[in-house]
Motif scaffolding. Structure first.
Motif, PDB file in Angstrom:
ATOM      1  N   TRP A  44       0.779  -1.169   0.019  1.00  0.00           N
ATOM      2  CA  TRP A  44      -0.213  -0.036  -0.174  1.00  0.00           C
ATOM      3  C   TRP A  44       0.961   1.261   0.243  1.00  0.00           C
ATOM      4  N   LEU A  45       1.847   1.112   0.657  1.00  0.00           N
ATOM      5  CA  LEU A  45       3.096   2.351   0.738  1.00  0.00           C
ATOM      6  C   LEU A  45       3.445   2.505  -0.897  1.00  0.00           C
ATOM      7  N   ALA A  46       3.528   1.298  -1.442  1.00  0.00           N
ATOM      8  CA  ALA A  46       4.389   1.486  -2.743  1.00  0.00           C
ATOM      9  C   ALA A  46       3.508   2.055  -3.779  1.00  0.00           C
ATOM     10  N   GLU A  47       2.169   1.689  -3.466  1.00  0.00           N
ATOM     11  CA  GLU A  47       1.029   2.207  -4.405  1.00  0.00           C
ATOM     12  C   GLU A  47       0.972   3.676  -4.281  1.00  0.00           C
ATOM     13  N   GLN A  48       0.975   4.142  -3.234  1.00  0.00           N
ATOM     14  CA  GLN A  48       1.019   5.700  -3.017  1.00  0.00           C
ATOM     15  C   GLN A  48       2.071   6.320  -3.326  1.00  0.00           C
ATOM     16  N   TRP A  49       3.524   5.616  -3.297  1.00  0.00           N
ATOM     17  CA  TRP A  49       4.510   6.244  -3.949  1.00  0.00           C
ATOM     18  C   TRP A  49       4.519   6.274  -5.436  1.00  0.00           C
ATOM     19  N   ARG A  50       4.163   5.504  -6.005  1.00  0.00           N
ATOM     20  CA  ARG A  50       4.029   5.422  -7.427  1.00  0.00           C
ATOM     21  C   ARG A  50       3.332   6.749  -7.900  1.00  0.00           C
ATOM     22  N   ALA A  51       2.152   6.945  -7.211  1.00  0.00           N
ATOM     23  CA  ALA A  51       1.132   7.806  -7.209  1.00  0.00           C
ATOM     24  C   ALA A  51       1.774   9.190  -7.179  1.00  0.00           C
ATOM     25  N   VAL A  52       2.614   9.164  -6.086  1.00  0.00           N
ATOM     26  CA  VAL A  52       3.340  10.558  -5.857  1.00  0.00           C
ATOM     27  C   VAL A  52       4.323  10.849  -6.877  1.00  0.00           C
ATOM     28  N   GLU A  53       5.153   9.952  -7.486  1.00  0.00           N
ATOM     29  CA  GLU A  53       6.013  10.150  -8.393  1.00  0.00           C
ATOM     30  C   GLU A  53       5.328  10.384  -9.895  1.00  0.00           C
ATOM     31  N   LYS A  54       4.377   9.777 -10.141  1.00  0.00           N
ATOM     32  CA  LYS A  54       3.452  10.155 -11.374  1.00  0.00           C
ATOM     33  C   LYS A  54       2.964  11.705 -11.200  1.00  0.00           C
ATOM     34  N   ARG A  55       2.461  12.101 -10.071  1.00  0.00           N
ATOM     35  CA  ARG A  55       1.914  13.251  -9.755  1.00  0.00           C
ATOM     36  C   ARG A  55       3.037  14.299  -9.939  1.00  0.00           C
ATOM     37  N   PHE A  56       4.213  14.190  -9.263  1.00  0.00           N
ATOM     38  CA  PHE A  56       5.315  15.093  -9.189  1.00  0.00           C
ATOM     39  C   PHE A  56       6.503  14.667  -9.522  1.00  0.00           C
ATOM     40  N   PRO A  57       6.593  14.279 -10.771  1.00  0.00           N
ATOM     41  CA  PRO A  57       7.918  13.452 -11.320  1.00  0.00           C
ATOM     42  C   PRO A  57       9.310  14.188 -11.398  1.00  0.00           C
ATOM     43  N   HIS A  58       8.990  15.526 -11.252  1.00  0.00           N
ATOM     44  CA  HIS A  58      10.210  16.587 -11.295  1.00  0.00           C
ATOM     45  C   HIS A  58      10.803  17.083  -9.891  1.00  0.00           C
ATOM     46  N   ALA A  59       9.765  16.641  -8.838  1.00  0.00           N
ATOM     47  CA  ALA A  59      10.108  17.370  -7.635  1.00  0.00           C
ATOM     48  C   ALA A  59      11.258  16.591  -6.903  1.00  0.00           C
ATOM     49  N   PRO A  60      12.061  17.420  -6.131  1.00  0.00           N
ATOM     50  CA  PRO A  60      13.239  16.682  -5.435  1.00  0.00           C
ATOM     51  C   PRO A  60      12.574  15.321  -4.210  1.00  0.00           C
ATOM     52  N   ARG A  61      13.550  14.551  -4.274  1.00  0.00           N
ATOM     53  CA  ARG A  61      13.078  13.328  -3.566  1.00  0.00           C
ATOM     54  C   ARG A  61      12.657  13.674  -2.030  1.00  0.00           C
ATOM     55  N   GLU A  62      13.153  14.566  -1.568  1.00  0.00           N
ATOM     56  CA  GLU A  62      12.783  14.817  -0.127  1.00  0.00           C
ATOM     57  C   GLU A  62      11.238  15.555  -0.178  1.00  0.00           C
ATOM     58  N   ARG A  63      10.968  16.226  -1.045  1.00  0.00           N
ATOM     59  CA  ARG A  63       9.472  16.668  -1.143  1.00  0.00           C
ATOM     60  C   ARG A  63       8.564  15.669  -1.498  1.00  0.00           C
ATOM     61  N   GLN A  64       8.954  14.570  -2.339  1.00  0.00           N
ATOM     62  CA  GLN A  64       8.160  13.478  -2.805  1.00  0.00           C
ATOM     63  C   GLN A  64       7.812  12.712  -1.459  1.00  0.00           C
ATOM     64  N   LEU A  65       9.027  12.615  -0.468  1.00  0.00           N
ATOM     65  CA  LEU A  65       8.776  11.687   0.658  1.00  0.00           C
ATOM     66  C   LEU A  65       7.594  12.251   1.347  1.00  0.00           C
TER      67      LEU A  65
END
Length: 386
Positions: free
Chosen positions: A224-245
């Motif tokens: 379930w965390l992996a699913e949300q992480w993929r959604a975050v990466e898709k929505r904010f593909p160019h954001a710095p990793r810290e902000r994505q986390l």
């Protein structure tokens, strides 16, 4: 604000242990607002700023302490209470006060006090929180304690549901001001307990990643965390990793909040009073079965990878040693205690040991380290691993 029929009503409070003649003299506040404010203005609450949440005496300014954790719990709790039509002030008071009884060094300090107090009835941080607020923290001239309402004390006492075997500290308060320990508490108390879970489940991820104790790839083993992480990466593909986390953490909190609201509303069908909540014989506020399974999996992961990390265990051992040595020193030579605590030290057991435990439990991490160094000439090295 709309008040649901199953919400606690400050105008219908069961009252306070000690009668007060201050009506209207301290501003236009409800009884539960007064409770919240008394907790916020207490010394015990202020000391939470330097007590362990996950990391002991952290050198970095960005890690959470018991104080910042309690504030975050209160923020989540108020949102839940507002959406469910509960009393926000009672919910907030319970959220802000739920960790008051934690000693320095968190669960490591608690384990040391449990061992030291085995001959004197033991130690429990939840009961110690009640003892602190109802007996030890005494700023008023006409009674001991903060004299909180029955509803606030009840909610703090039943932090995790009905209490069938209260330890000595909680039993003493219950004898003086019966809290109906065998029943489920108000919905405000149930919501506060779940808000605590939501806050530390997710914010401890944030701190663990920041400290390097957790790795994103390991976290993504949880589907379930992996699913949300993929959604975050898709929505904010160019954001710095810290902000994505940080977006991931916010997303997880939102999912858990929405699940709790939906499931709790279903559970409340047919409940039309606060008496109905207490008489339901079961927890009404909580996650759906699916979310509960996911939350438990997350907890298991956090215990395995963060709370029981080797560096955490090694640091906890050193912290336990500080508390054990302080208890032994004060017991063997009470003159090492500050004058005010020495003057009120009982002669007999178990009261003597309980008094010493009260003093130690109120310490911050750094004060405990300083006291150990003052008495023994040194304190264990490596008491901060971040």
């Amino acid at each position: 604000m709309h008040r649901a029929p199953y919400a606690s009503d400050p105008a219908a409070s069961r009252g306070r242990e000690f009668n007060e003649e201050r009506e209207g003299s301290r501003g236009p506040r409800s009884e539960f607002q007064r409770d919240r404010d008394r907790i916020v203005h207490s010394i015990a609450f202020r000391r939470l700023r330097s007590k362990t949440q996950v990391f002991i005496a952290p050198d970095g300014d960005h890690y959470r302490t018991r104080l910042t954790h309690s504030i975050e719990v209160a923020q989540i709790g108020r949102v839940l209470a507002r959406e469910l039509g509960l009393d926000e002030d009672l919910t907030e008071a319970l959220c802000l006060g739920h960790d008051i009884g934690h000693p320095p060094f968190g669960h490591a300090g608690e384990k040391a006090l449990e061992d030291a107090m085995a001959h004197a009835g033991g130690y429990d941080h939840n009961a110690q929180g009640l003892r602190t607020l109802a007996r030890l923290e005494s700023p008023y001239c006409d009674h001991e304690g903060l004299n909180l309402t029955w509803e606030t004390l009840e909610g703090l006492a039943k932090h995790n549901g009905p209490v069938t075997a209260p330890n000595w500290a909680l039993a003493e308060i219950d004898r003086a001001f019966a809290l109906d320990l065998s029943t489920w508490p108000s919905l405000e108390a149930q919501v506060a307990a779940i808000a605590d879970d939501i806050a530390y489940d997710n914010h401890d991820i944030d701190d663990g990643l920041r400290a390097g104790f957790l790795d994103l790839e390991d976290l993504l083993a949880l589907d379930w965390l992996a699913e949300q992480w993929r959604a975050v990466e898709k929505r904010f593909p160019h954001a710095p990793r810290e902000r994505q986390l940080r977006e991931l953490v916010r997303t997880q909190i939102g999912l858990m909040v929405n699940d709790l609201l939906s499931h709790t509303r279903r559970q409340l069908g047919g409940i039309d009073s606060v008496e109905g909540v207490r008489g339901a014989g079961r927890q009404l506020a909580g996650f759906s079965p699916a979310m509960q399974d996911q939350e438990r999996a997350l907890k298991r992961f956090m215990y395995d990878r963060l709370y029981y990390h080797k560096e955490q265990i090694d640091t906890a051992e050193r912290a336990r040693d500080v508390i054990s040595r302080l208890f032994a020193a004060y017991h063997q030579d009470p003159t090492t205690m500050p004058d005010a605590w020495l003057a009120s030290l009982p002669e007999q057991e178990p009261e003597r040991s309980r008094h010493i435990a009260d003093f130690i439990a109120g310490m911050t991490d750094r004060y405990a380290i300083d006291q150990c160094r003052r008495i023994y000439g040194r304190a264990p090295e490596g008491l901060s691993n971040v």
